[in-house]
Every structure is written in C-alpha cells, then in structure tokens.
Design a protein around this motif. Sequence first.
Motif, PDB file in Angstrom:
ATOM      1  N   ILE A 124      -2.694   5.202 -12.111  1.00  0.00           N
ATOM      2  CA  ILE A 124      -2.985   6.192 -13.143  1.00  0.00           C
ATOM      3  C   ILE A 124      -4.482   6.411 -13.294  1.00  0.00           C
ATOM      4  O   ILE A 124      -4.930   7.552 -13.441  1.00  0.00           O
ATOM      5  CB  ILE A 124      -2.314   5.815 -14.482  1.00  0.00           C
ATOM      6  N   ILE A 125      -5.268   5.369 -13.213  1.00  0.00           N
ATOM      7  CA  ILE A 125      -6.731   5.545 -13.260  1.00  0.00           C
ATOM      8  C   ILE A 125      -7.184   6.412 -12.089  1.00  0.00           C
ATOM      9  O   ILE A 125      -7.966   7.351 -12.262  1.00  0.00           O
ATOM     10  CB  ILE A 125      -7.451   4.186 -13.294  1.00  0.00           C
ATOM     11  N   ASP A 126      -6.666   6.133 -10.891  1.00  0.00           N
ATOM     12  CA  ASP A 126      -7.003   6.954  -9.722  1.00  0.00           C
ATOM     13  C   ASP A 126      -6.538   8.395  -9.927  1.00  0.00           C
ATOM     14  O   ASP A 126      -7.240   9.343  -9.583  1.00  0.00           O
ATOM     15  CB  ASP A 126      -6.368   6.397  -8.448  1.00  0.00           C
ATOM     16  N   ALA A 127      -5.328   8.555 -10.485  1.00  0.00           N
ATOM     17  CA  ALA A 127      -4.779   9.898 -10.689  1.00  0.00           C
ATOM     18  C   ALA A 127      -5.649  10.705 -11.653  1.00  0.00           C
ATOM     19  O   ALA A 127      -5.947  11.872 -11.394  1.00  0.00           O
ATOM     20  CB  ALA A 127      -3.353   9.799 -11.227  1.00  0.00           C
ATOM     21  N   VAL A 128      -6.078  10.081 -12.734  1.00  0.00           N
ATOM     22  CA  VAL A 128      -6.919  10.780 -13.703  1.00  0.00           C
ATOM     23  C   VAL A 128      -8.272  11.136 -13.086  1.00  0.00           C
ATOM     24  O   VAL A 128      -8.756  12.256 -13.219  1.00  0.00           O
ATOM     25  CB  VAL A 128      -7.094   9.946 -14.993  1.00  0.00           C
ATOM     26  N   LYS A 129      -8.866  10.179 -12.362  1.00  0.00           N
ATOM     27  CA  LYS A 129     -10.158  10.427 -11.713  1.00  0.00           C
ATOM     28  C   LYS A 129     -10.078  11.589 -10.729  1.00  0.00           C
ATOM     29  O   LYS A 129     -11.033  12.339 -10.566  1.00  0.00           O
ATOM     30  CB  LYS A 129     -10.635   9.177 -10.957  1.00  0.00           C
TER      31      LYS A 129
ATOM     32  N   ILE B 145      -5.416  12.888   0.387  1.00  0.00           N
ATOM     33  CA  ILE B 145      -4.541  11.717   0.345  1.00  0.00           C
ATOM     34  C   ILE B 145      -5.330  10.542  -0.218  1.00  0.00           C
ATOM     35  O   ILE B 145      -6.405  10.212   0.271  1.00  0.00           O
ATOM     36  CB  ILE B 145      -4.017  11.369   1.757  1.00  0.00           C
ATOM     37  N   ILE B 146      -4.776   9.941  -1.269  1.00  0.00           N
ATOM     38  CA  ILE B 146      -5.378   8.767  -1.897  1.00  0.00           C
ATOM     39  C   ILE B 146      -4.479   7.584  -1.569  1.00  0.00           C
ATOM     40  O   ILE B 146      -3.284   7.604  -1.874  1.00  0.00           O
ATOM     41  CB  ILE B 146      -5.463   8.927  -3.432  1.00  0.00           C
ATOM     42  N   LYS B 147      -5.037   6.548  -0.959  1.00  0.00           N
ATOM     43  CA  LYS B 147      -4.268   5.345  -0.649  1.00  0.00           C
ATOM     44  C   LYS B 147      -4.812   4.194  -1.482  1.00  0.00           C
ATOM     45  O   LYS B 147      -6.007   4.091  -1.693  1.00  0.00           O
ATOM     46  CB  LYS B 147      -4.385   4.971   0.833  1.00  0.00           C
ATOM     47  N   HIS B 148      -3.889   3.359  -1.939  1.00  0.00           N
ATOM     48  CA  HIS B 148      -4.320   2.141  -2.602  1.00  0.00           C
ATOM     49  C   HIS B 148      -3.249   1.072  -2.458  1.00  0.00           C
ATOM     50  O   HIS B 148      -2.126   1.339  -2.093  1.00  0.00           O
ATOM     51  CB  HIS B 148      -4.708   2.384  -4.074  1.00  0.00           C
ATOM     52  N   ARG B 149      -3.657  -0.137  -2.755  1.00  0.00           N
ATOM     53  CA  ARG B 149      -2.786  -1.300  -2.593  1.00  0.00           C
ATOM     54  C   ARG B 149      -2.527  -1.921  -3.957  1.00  0.00           C
ATOM     55  O   ARG B 149      -3.432  -2.089  -4.752  1.00  0.00           O
ATOM     56  CB  ARG B 149      -3.482  -2.316  -1.690  1.00  0.00           C
TER      57      ARG B 149
ATOM     58  N   GLU C 228       0.840  -1.192   0.000  1.00  0.00           N
ATOM     59  CA  GLU C 228       0.000   0.000   0.000  1.00  0.00           C
ATOM     60  C   GLU C 228       0.876   1.244   0.000  1.00  0.00           C
ATOM     61  O   GLU C 228       1.907   1.287   0.640  1.00  0.00           O
ATOM     62  CB  GLU C 228      -0.903   0.012   1.236  1.00  0.00           C
ATOM     63  N   HIS C 229       0.442   2.224  -0.774  1.00  0.00           N
ATOM     64  CA  HIS C 229       1.119   3.520  -0.731  1.00  0.00           C
ATOM     65  C   HIS C 229       0.087   4.611  -0.992  1.00  0.00           C
ATOM     66  O   HIS C 229      -1.069   4.322  -1.257  1.00  0.00           O
ATOM     67  CB  HIS C 229       2.291   3.576  -1.718  1.00  0.00           C
TER      68      HIS C 229
ATOM     69  N   HIS D 227       0.284  -0.510 -12.437  1.00  0.00           N
ATOM     70  CA  HIS D 227       0.355   0.932 -12.188  1.00  0.00           C
ATOM     71  C   HIS D 227      -0.696   1.670 -13.013  1.00  0.00           C
ATOM     72  O   HIS D 227      -1.392   2.555 -12.503  1.00  0.00           O
ATOM     73  CB  HIS D 227       1.759   1.450 -12.512  1.00  0.00           C
ATOM     74  N   MET D 228      -0.839   1.271 -14.267  1.00  0.00           N
ATOM     75  CA  MET D 228      -1.856   1.911 -15.114  1.00  0.00           C
ATOM     76  C   MET D 228      -3.263   1.615 -14.596  1.00  0.00           C
ATOM     77  O   MET D 228      -4.111   2.494 -14.565  1.00  0.00           O
ATOM     78  CB  MET D 228      -1.727   1.436 -16.563  1.00  0.00           C
ATOM     79  N   GLU D 229      -3.495   0.369 -14.195  1.00  0.00           N
ATOM     80  CA  GLU D 229      -4.840  -0.039 -13.764  1.00  0.00           C
ATOM     81  C   GLU D 229      -5.241   0.549 -12.424  1.00  0.00           C
ATOM     82  O   GLU D 229      -6.428   0.629 -12.123  1.00  0.00           O
ATOM     83  CB  GLU D 229      -4.938  -1.565 -13.709  1.00  0.00           C
ATOM     84  N   HIS D 230      -4.283   0.928 -11.621  1.00  0.00           N
ATOM     85  CA  HIS D 230      -4.611   1.448 -10.294  1.00  0.00           C
ATOM     86  C   HIS D 230      -4.195   2.908 -10.134  1.00  0.00           C
ATOM     87  O   HIS D 230      -5.027   3.789 -10.044  1.00  0.00           O
ATOM     88  CB  HIS D 230      -3.984   0.570  -9.205  1.00  0.00           C
TER      89      HIS D 230
END
Length: 103
Positions: free
Chosen positions: A79-84, A14-18, A4-5, A74-77
């Motif tokens: 970058i998608i989160d970053a764009v959203k 702050i957006i966290k994901h695993r 997780e980071h 990275h793209m699936e998590h």
Amino acid sequence: MSGEHEHILPDGTIIKHRHTHTKAVLNRMARLIGHLESTKRMIEDGRDCSEVLTQLSAVDAAIKAVSRIILKDHMEHCIIDAVKNGDEKAVEQFNKAVEQFLK
C-alpha cells in the motif's frame, strides 16, 4: 517460495517487491492446519463439546494472528508503494479486502 510479486500501474509500469512475512506465515499456517486437524479428530472421537470449543477458539486466534501479519506487511509494503506510485487500483483492492476481512 520467493514471496515476490508485482503490481502493474495504469501506465504499464511494473513495480516488484518481496514480502517479508512469507516463511513465518507458512510456518504458522502449517501449525494451524495441524491444530485444526487435531480438532477434527476430537469431534470424530466424540470429545466433550466444551473441549472442542476451546480448541476452535485457539484456531480462531491463530487465524487472526496470521491475518494481522499479512495485513501489516501489506500496508507497510504494497500500500505504501501503491500510494507513492499512484496505483489507485491496488488501494481499491486493499479497501475491498479489508471490508471483507472485517465482516
């Protein structure tokens, strides 16, 4: 080893994901390191250059496979989160990383 980071958006959110790849990547890296050490021993033992090159080709393919796993995740998590979330910094960092990766 949580995988997780977090990403901090410009507004302080702050957006966290695993990441799902962590264990698989670490297992592949352990095998890769073992394979590379074995190749090093081949060179130390004076093995034929053709054999060493064949082994180095296998190491190169393994590195590329690990890179693809990380890139896809990275793209699936991230970058998608970053764009959203409008995280332009994360997208810029990704673009720089891809440029470096493709050199």
